[in-house]
Structures are given as C-alpha cells and as structure tokens.
Write an enzyme that holds these catalytic residues in place. Sequence first.
Site, PDB file in Angstrom:
ATOM      1  N   LYS A 179       0.849  -1.194   0.000  1.00 25.60           N
ATOM      2  CA  LYS A 179       0.000   0.000   0.000  1.00 25.60           C
ATOM      3  C   LYS A 179       0.885   1.243   0.000  1.00 25.60           C
ATOM      4  O   LYS A 179       1.394   1.659   1.024  1.00 25.60           O
ATOM      5  CB  LYS A 179      -0.930   0.042   1.212  1.00 25.60           C
ATOM      6  CG  LYS A 179      -1.979   1.126   1.034  1.00 25.60           C
ATOM      7  CD  LYS A 179      -2.481   1.720   2.326  1.00 25.60           C
ATOM      8  CE  LYS A 179      -1.562   2.699   2.965  1.00 25.60           C
ATOM      9  NZ  LYS A 179      -1.273   3.929   2.198  1.00 25.60           N
ATOM     10  N   GLY A 231       6.931   4.437   8.541  1.00 28.67           N
ATOM     11  CA  GLY A 231       6.158   5.672   8.608  1.00 28.67           C
ATOM     12  C   GLY A 231       6.326   6.332   9.961  1.00 28.67           C
ATOM     13  O   GLY A 231       7.344   6.141  10.639  1.00 28.67           O
ATOM     14  N   SER A 232       5.323   7.089  10.346  1.00 22.14           N
ATOM     15  CA  SER A 232       5.442   7.877  11.573  1.00 22.14           C
ATOM     16  C   SER A 232       5.294   7.004  12.816  1.00 22.14           C
ATOM     17  O   SER A 232       4.661   5.942  12.779  1.00 22.14           O
ATOM     18  CB  SER A 232       4.363   8.959  11.580  1.00 22.14           C
ATOM     19  OG  SER A 232       3.095   8.341  11.564  1.00 22.14           O
ATOM     20  N   THR A 233       5.837   7.491  13.907  1.00 22.47           N
ATOM     21  CA  THR A 233       5.739   6.769  15.182  1.00 22.47           C
ATOM     22  C   THR A 233       4.277   6.655  15.609  1.00 22.47           C
ATOM     23  O   THR A 233       3.847   5.614  16.113  1.00 22.47           O
ATOM     24  CB  THR A 233       6.584   7.497  16.242  1.00 22.47           C
ATOM     25  OG1 THR A 233       7.955   7.410  15.830  1.00 22.47           O
ATOM     26  CG2 THR A 233       6.431   6.876  17.621  1.00 22.47           C
ATOM     27  N   GLY A 236       2.707   3.982  13.670  1.00 21.94           N
ATOM     28  CA  GLY A 236       3.349   2.734  14.093  1.00 21.94           C
ATOM     29  C   GLY A 236       2.754   2.201  15.391  1.00 21.94           C
ATOM     30  O   GLY A 236       2.536   0.999  15.547  1.00 21.94           O
ATOM     31  N   GLU A 253       9.455   0.581  11.148  1.00 20.13           N
ATOM     32  CA  GLU A 253      10.553   1.544  10.943  1.00 20.13           C
ATOM     33  C   GLU A 253       9.929   2.923  11.077  1.00 20.13           C
ATOM     34  O   GLU A 253       9.198   3.349  10.191  1.00 20.13           O
ATOM     35  CB  GLU A 253      11.160   1.384   9.540  1.00 20.13           C
ATOM     36  CG  GLU A 253      11.679   0.003   9.230  1.00 20.13           C
ATOM     37  CD  GLU A 253      12.973  -0.325   9.932  1.00 20.13           C
ATOM     38  OE1 GLU A 253      13.505   0.541  10.657  1.00 20.13           O
ATOM     39  OE2 GLU A 253      13.439  -1.457   9.771  1.00 20.13           O
ATOM     40  N   CYS A 289      14.312   9.879   7.660  1.00 20.12           N
ATOM     41  CA  CYS A 289      14.110   9.471   9.057  1.00 20.12           C
ATOM     42  C   CYS A 289      15.380   9.433   9.898  1.00 20.12           C
ATOM     43  O   CYS A 289      15.348   9.674  11.085  1.00 20.12           O
ATOM     44  CB  CYS A 289      13.445   8.108   9.074  1.00 20.12           C
ATOM     45  SG  CYS A 289      14.335   6.915   8.049  1.00 20.12           S
ATOM     46  N   GLU A 388      10.313  15.171  16.089  1.00 27.53           N
ATOM     47  CA  GLU A 388      10.775  15.053  14.704  1.00 27.53           C
ATOM     48  C   GLU A 388      10.109  16.137  13.860  1.00 27.53           C
ATOM     49  O   GLU A 388       8.890  16.246  13.832  1.00 27.53           O
ATOM     50  CB  GLU A 388      10.402  13.671  14.162  1.00 27.53           C
ATOM     51  CG  GLU A 388      10.924  13.451  12.762  1.00 27.53           C
ATOM     52  CD  GLU A 388      10.542  12.085  12.200  1.00 27.53           C
ATOM     53  OE1 GLU A 388       9.348  11.741  12.244  1.00 27.53           O
ATOM     54  OE2 GLU A 388      11.442  11.373  11.713  1.00 27.53           O
TER      55      GLU A 388
HETATM   56  P1  NAD Z   1       2.569   8.196   8.044  1.00 26.10           P
HETATM   57  O1  NAD Z   1       2.748   7.324   9.208  1.00 26.10           O
HETATM   58  O2  NAD Z   1       1.537   9.243   8.107  1.00 26.10           O
HETATM   59  O3  NAD Z   1       2.191   7.301   6.758  1.00 26.10           O
HETATM   60  C1  NAD Z   1       3.019   6.251   6.318  1.00 26.10           C
HETATM   61  C2  NAD Z   1       2.186   5.250   5.566  1.00 26.10           C
HETATM   62  O4  NAD Z   1       1.300   4.606   6.472  1.00 26.10           O
HETATM   63  C3  NAD Z   1       1.288   5.837   4.497  1.00 26.10           C
HETATM   64  O5  NAD Z   1       1.191   4.889   3.443  1.00 26.10           O
HETATM   65  C4  NAD Z   1      -0.046   5.997   5.208  1.00 26.10           C
HETATM   66  O6  NAD Z   1      -1.141   5.987   4.306  1.00 26.10           O
HETATM   67  C5  NAD Z   1      -0.050   4.782   6.095  1.00 26.10           C
HETATM   68  N1  NAD Z   1      -0.777   4.894   7.353  1.00 26.10           N
HETATM   69  C6  NAD Z   1      -0.888   5.958   8.163  1.00 26.10           C
HETATM   70  N2  NAD Z   1      -1.569   5.639   9.278  1.00 26.10           N
HETATM   71  C7  NAD Z   1      -1.870   4.328   9.186  1.00 26.10           C
HETATM   72  C8  NAD Z   1      -2.542   3.398  10.036  1.00 26.10           C
HETATM   73  N3  NAD Z   1      -3.050   3.758  11.211  1.00 26.10           N
HETATM   74  N4  NAD Z   1      -2.650   2.113   9.622  1.00 26.10           N
HETATM   75  C9  NAD Z   1      -2.128   1.726   8.442  1.00 26.10           C
HETATM   76  N5  NAD Z   1      -1.502   2.557   7.590  1.00 26.10           N
HETATM   77  C10 NAD Z   1      -1.363   3.845   7.961  1.00 26.10           C
HETATM   78  O7  NAD Z   1       3.994   8.784   7.729  1.00 26.10           O
HETATM   79  P2  NAD Z   1       4.417   9.779   6.555  1.00 26.10           P
HETATM   80  O8  NAD Z   1       4.066  11.156   6.978  1.00 26.10           O
HETATM   81  O9  NAD Z   1       3.948   9.294   5.250  1.00 26.10           O
HETATM   82  O10 NAD Z   1       6.006   9.565   6.575  1.00 26.10           O
HETATM   83  C11 NAD Z   1       6.844  10.284   7.399  1.00 26.10           C
HETATM   84  C12 NAD Z   1       7.231   9.485   8.627  1.00 26.10           C
HETATM   85  O11 NAD Z   1       7.837   8.254   8.264  1.00 26.10           O
HETATM   86  C13 NAD Z   1       8.260  10.205   9.459  1.00 26.10           C
HETATM   87  O12 NAD Z   1       7.908  10.121  10.817  1.00 26.10           O
HETATM   88  C14 NAD Z   1       9.542   9.437   9.216  1.00 26.10           C
HETATM   89  O13 NAD Z   1      10.492   9.522  10.218  1.00 26.10           O
HETATM   90  C15 NAD Z   1       9.034   8.068   9.014  1.00 26.10           C
HETATM   91  N6  NAD Z   1      10.008   7.262   8.247  1.00 26.10           N
HETATM   92  C16 NAD Z   1      10.710   6.273   8.889  1.00 26.10           C
HETATM   93  C17 NAD Z   1      11.660   5.539   8.207  1.00 26.10           C
HETATM   94  C18 NAD Z   1      12.439   4.463   8.893  1.00 26.10           C
HETATM   95  O14 NAD Z   1      12.980   3.610   8.202  1.00 26.10           O
HETATM   96  N7  NAD Z   1      12.510   4.430  10.196  1.00 26.10           N
HETATM   97  C19 NAD Z   1      11.897   5.797   6.880  1.00 26.10           C
HETATM   98  C20 NAD Z   1      11.183   6.815   6.261  1.00 26.10           C
HETATM   99  C21 NAD Z   1      10.224   7.536   6.963  1.00 26.10           C
END
Ligand code: NAD
Length: 481
Positions: A179, A231-233, A236, A253, A289, A388
């Site tokens: 996704k 994605g975001s904490t 996560g 991650e 990140c 962050e």
């Molecule tokens: P986000 O968490 O808003 O979204 C990430 C993905 O998850 C998107 O595809 C979104 O549609 C989906 N999503 C969001 N909430 C969800 C839920 N409750 N259930 C299932 N799917 C969900 O993050 P973002 O704003 O797209 O990305 C930025 C964040 O990602 C930053 O916090 C960054 O640090 C983190 N990030 C981490 C790494 C790593 O490897 N640790 C790498 C890149 C980005």
Amino acid sequence: MELRYDTFYIGGTWVRPSTARLITPVNASTEQPLGQVPEGAEADIDVAVAAARRTFDEPIGWASWEPQRRAEVMDRLADALDRRADGFVARVSAQNGMPVAVARQLESGYPSAVLRYYAGLAREAVFEETRAGLLGGAIQVRRVPVGVVAAIVPWNFPQALTMFKIAPAMASGCTLVIKPSPETVLDAYLLAEAVEEAEVPAGVINIVPAGREVGAYLVSHPEVDKVAFTGSTEAGRSIAETCGRLLRPVTLELGGKSAAIVLDDAELDLAKIREGLFGATLLNNGQTCFLGTRVLAPRSRYDEVVDAFTALASSLVVGDAGDPGTQIGPMATARQRERVESYIAKGRAEGALLTTGGGRPDGLDKGWFVEPTVFADVDNSAIIAQEEIFGPVLSLIPYDDVDHAVRIANDSSFGLGGTVWTADPERGTAVAHRVRTGTIGVNRYIPDPAAPFGGVKASGLGRELGPEGLNSYLQYQSIYR
Ligand code: NAD
C-alpha cells in the site's frame, strides 16, 4: 507529465477498482497535478489479499520453489527496474520534491541493488538443516516463509522503502500486498509495470494505493500473516496495537531525532566534509528518518561548529526538485510545510538563536519551499530538539565533555540514526558504542544494504536489510524424526 491509470496491479493482471474515487498526485515544486490513479478501498484490499493468499497457499507455488528459482525472478525484476531508472527519478522527484540528484542515487539503482543483494542471499541462505536430537533421533529444522505480507510505505523514499520489504519477502517465499502512500503513487505504477514485464508469478506482488484508513484495514485483514510498516511513530503505535491484539508479527521503521556528535578534534572545513555532512543532516530536504538533526557541539569549538553549519545551510541551492543543480527541493505537501513552519515558530518562541533561514526562499512562489534553517543555543529539552520536524531544520546544542554529549544524544525518545565526527575513527567508534541507537556512522552515514537497519525506542521494532532482514519474513518449523 500527465499520467493516468484506471486499474490496480493485482494477481498478475490489471483489475478495475471497486469505487470511482481518485488520487491526484501533485508536483511539489510547481503545485501542478501530475496525473490520476484510482484510490483503493477496502473491497480492493480484499481482492489483493485474496490474490496474495492464493499464490502463497498453492501447494507447488512460489513459496515451495527452490530459493534459486525465486532469485532468478528477483534478478529479472532488478533488470526491469533498472530499465526504468529515469522514470523512477522523474516521478519520485516530481511527487515528493526529492532533488533529482538524490533520487538518482537512492530511488533508482539503490532499490535494484537491494533486490540483487537479497537474490544473492536467497541463493546462499540455509533454509533447512538436520540436527541430532538431544533425546535421540534427528530433527529437521526448517525456515519457512511467514506468508502474506502487508507492506505499508511512506512518501519520502517510496521505492527504496518498498524494496526493503519486497526483496526479503521474495527471497523467503512470501507474497505481498503493497500500500503506497497517496502522495507517491505514480512510481508505484512504474514498479507494477516492471513486475509485470519481469514475469514475477501472478499474486506475488499486488499494489493498491490508498489512504490511512484503508491501510489500517489491510493491517487487520484476517488473511494477512505479517505487517511491514515504515512511517510515523504515531501510525506505528496504532499498527502495533492492532498486531498485538491479533498476535501478528510486525516490523516497524518509525521516526527519528538523531544526534550528530561533533567531537573536539573534528574536521570542520566544509570544502572537505560538505557532502558527508549534508547526507547525514539535510538529505532529501530534511525529509529523511535517520538524519542527525540535533547537532551536538563541544563548547571549546562551539562558534566554529555554528559557523560551519550556518555556512552549509545557507549555501545550499534551493529550487525545483527536477533541476539537476538543486540541493534542497520543496516539502512534499502543503501540510508538511505547515508542520515544518510551525516548528520553526516554536523554535523562535522558545528563544533559540536563528542563524540562517527560518522563512520561505525568495523567488519561489509556487511549490512548498522552506529555507534551510539552523537554530543555535538550543537546549535539548526544547520542542525542536525533542520532536521530529521532518524538514531542513537543524538544532545546535552545546556540550561540555564527551560524557555530556552522550547523555544528550541518549536523552531522546527516538534511537534510529546518528553520526560522530572526529579526526580519530577509533575514538568515534568508541563514542558510537555508547549511543542508544539502531544505526550510527563515523564521519559518514549511509544505510548500507548489507547491514541491519532500524531503530530502538520510539524509532521502531525489528530490522530491515542485511541477512538479519530476512529473518522477519521467515519462521521456524521443527520436525522430530
Ligand atoms: P505516516 O505514518 O503518516 O504514513 C506512512 C504510511 O502509512 C502511508 O502509506 C499511510 O497511508 C499509512 N498509514 C498511516 N496511518 C496508518 C494506520 N493507522 N494504519 C495503516 N496505515 C497507515 O507517515 P508519513 O508522513 O507518510 O512519513 C513520514 C514518517 O515516516 C516520518 O515520521 C519518518 O520519520 C518516518 N520514516 C521512517 C523511516 C524508517 O525507516 N525508520 C523511513 C522513512 C520515513
């Protein structure tokens, strides 16, 4: 660029969406629409999961193939990706504002290298061994694929982070439903085209772009066996709660607020260290990140460090992400720029000293640009040092001695990346040992595919990359004979 797709790549074919809802990705540098793709709904996820499930459960299917045979498919896919390198660079950079110079390094070439690396691991890895039992007889210990993987990725490095999941999943015999984030869907279609051209068996890779609610539905789908999330904490935590309730394996991650520790013997001549420092602190417009966005500076050389980072940030070329000379492009979305600007306002309100940036660059009226920004005299308890920001904003924090620097580095809810800058790599490594973080570099930072990548504390659970990354896609079965 005006790209239109009206189907999803599911089960090795192009499938009509269940609703008429559309996603319109936008050029982050110009605010112009780039095309349209269907937005996935729960019914589309059901179709994709069913396809992945069927392929996984087939008795003589993908999961039962010799790993060498899967590796051949992976190599073919890597070649198909390489043939589309320019397309990936153009699409990613237009959608999320990543400068093409960065996209060329990390969003084309790098994902196919990860895939070839895991094809190599599939060929070498031992998936089965027989041991003598302690209680007599023999035991066959098998490492078997975990099953159907839900892979959820963010927009900042869409192809690299998708491949961190596809490559180990394919090597181990899993199937996937991917996704992508709504902001970066056009590159996901290029990936689907490569998957089709490489004749990856139907149902191994299924792709449904959708928003977060549909992502949450995928995470909790009864036919999913494992979740791989970047994605975001905040997201996560919610995914971990669902997976905890369902007892479903999950790798996370998440975010970071890493420390770049400048030791008192560090080289600070920008002519020598510019590239490494940029890659470790400001890469991809700060939307990365692992960046060391808390720069820890020894009081004995504090002014020099402030000058070096101020000079670095103020000299960067800010502009259209598609221009090869651009070093800092726009934020990926208007919302992301608002977020970054709100943190800059908090930094000012908290009394940090703004040494460069802080506003929008002159002459760039379209696009979600923010000036590279440096705050000095930041206390580690400040909001801009603890949360962050995910933009080109650095916080410079003074320290007294190395013990103090380590304490500050570890005084964070995150633990993902980090760097130590020093003339003495042994000394730097000794300091690195003391930092509670999943990865850290000495005088450079590059997430190398050969090493496990991931975080501790609020930065996540589990590891991707390296041979260790394969383990999350395998489980053990012991057969007593
Ligand atoms: P986000 O968490 O808003 O979204 C990430 C993905 O998850 C998107 O595809 C979104 O549609 C989906 N999503 C969001 N909430 C969800 C839920 N409750 N259930 C299932 N799917 C969900 O993050 P973002 O704003 O797209 O990305 C930025 C964040 O990602 C930053 O916090 C960054 O640090 C983190 N990030 C981490 C790494 C790593 O490897 N640790 C790498 C890149 C980005």
